[in-house]
Design an enzyme around this catalytic site. Structure first.
Site, PDB file in Angstrom:
ATOM      1  CB  VAL A  49      -0.925  -0.017   1.255  1.00 34.40           C
ATOM      2  CG1 VAL A  49      -0.115   0.165   2.530  1.00 34.40           C
ATOM      3  CG2 VAL A  49      -2.023   1.041   1.168  1.00 34.40           C
ATOM      4  CE  LYS A  50       3.435   2.131   5.238  1.00 28.08           C
ATOM      5  NZ  LYS A  50       3.024   3.209   6.116  1.00 28.08           N
ATOM      6  CG  ASP A  51       4.254   0.645  -4.214  1.00 34.02           C
ATOM      7  OD1 ASP A  51       5.169   0.591  -3.376  1.00 34.02           O
ATOM      8  OD2 ASP A  51       4.059  -0.242  -5.070  1.00 34.02           O
ATOM      9  CB  ALA A  54       6.348   5.958  -1.741  1.00 35.59           C
TER      10      ALA A  54
END
Length: 332
Positions: A49-51, A54
């Site tokens: 999910v962090k894409d 970021a």
């Protein structure tokens, strides 16, 4: 014959971020009266999910000049934010230095090095303001490194904004506005706050539940307003819980927290793989156990969306290794 303009492709890997599927959970939720759907974030190119945040944090920093051409991106990360930042950095031409704590899996460190980042490892069992902590080291590197930008995902508003702009709307559209509950593990707070705000904006009756871990301050702080130092101790579960209060945690959007033990998180991570064919990270085990613990809050026609953050490949040496599980006392 296809004309050239009929071809379907992305300009680069960053174009594949988002628009992840919703997948029904079948066996593990049989005891629940409602539909449980997983927002399956491992379909992002960095497998987490962090894409989303970021890329958003980088784009916003480029737009207002905090990140300049050829610059160095510096961040303290448990691995997944680093992966998203590294992918964007490769496409956009930046260097990365990531500071990681020694409780994170070796796979996470290897993966970050594989995408060209420099990785610095710090001890977990020190106070956040200790000069050796990963918060302090990343901050210091940000001050000392020329032409660098310290991301600070905990307090960076672009983190929350990414989920308000992408994850929240996707869940709303995919459930045709029928979502009644959103359940997710809370670390930096960006996902729960961004998605939660968006869903409540469209339907104030949507309930937003955070999954916390023992050793973290969130649940007690939410219930009492007290930041209790005695709540803080080292724990095994990765990516959720905190010993600080990140600016991205909007406690007003959260209806409640449920805490999941390290053992349950690990056991349910294995069960997701074995019962649902969902090969996911440690926080997904915590999240699905959290859903089960909230059972009495759900009714027949409810639509519960639980978000699964990252991929099982990051935990092959830990939760998916029976020797490790036995050593920890999690299985017999």
């Amino acid at each position: 014959m296809h004309q050239i303009n009929d071809m379907d492709y992305k300009e680069n890997i960053l174009g594949t971020i988002g628009n992840t599927p919703l997948v029904k959970i079948n066996k593990l939720t049989e005891e629940l009266p409602c539909l449980v759907l997983a927002k399956y974030e491992t379909f992002n190119p960095g497998n987490s999910v962090k894409d989303r945040m970021a890329l958003k944090m980088i784009e916003d920093a480029e737009a207002d000049g905090r990140l300049k051409p050829g610059g160095t991106i510096i961040e303290g990360t448990s691995g997944n934010t680093g992966m998203g930042l590294a992918l964007a950095a490769i496409v956009k031409g930046y260097k990365c230095i990531f500071v990681i704590s020694d409780k994170q899996s070796k796979e996470k460190m290897d993966v970050l090095r594989a995408v060209g980042a420099e990785v610095i490892v710090c001890p977990t069992d020190v106070e956040p303001d200790d000069p050796r902590s990963y918060y302090s080291v990343s901050k210091r590197l940000g001050e000392e490194t020329p032409n660098s930008w310290y991301v600070n995902q905990y307090d960076n508003p672009s983190n929350c904004k990414a989920h308000f702009e992408s994850t929240g709307p996707e869940i709303w559209e995919q459930t045709d506005g029928k979502v009644t509950h959103f359940v997710v593990g809370v670390g930096t707070g960006g996902t729960i706050s961004g998605v939660g705000s968006y869903l409540k904006m469209h339907n104030p009756n949507v309930k937003v539940w955070g999954v916390d871990t023992y050793g973290s301050v969130f649940k007690k702080y939410h219930e009492t307003g007290i930041f209790d130092e005695n709540e803080i101790y080292p724990y095994v579960t990765e990516g959720i819980g905190e010993d600080i209060l990140p600016a991205n945690v909007n406690f007003n959007v959260i209806d409640g927290f449920t805490k999941v033990t390290d053992k349950d998180a690990a056991v349910y991570t294995q069960l997701l793989a074995k019962k649902e064919g969902m090969f996911l990270g440690n926080s997904a085990g915590a999240a699905i156990k959290g859903v089960l613990q909230l059972k009495e809050h759900f009714k027949k026609d409810d639509v519960v969306v639980v978000l699964f953050h990252d991929h099982g490949s990051r935990y092959v040496g830990k939760m998916f290794n029976d020797d490790w599980m036995r050593e920890m006392g999690y299985i017999d």
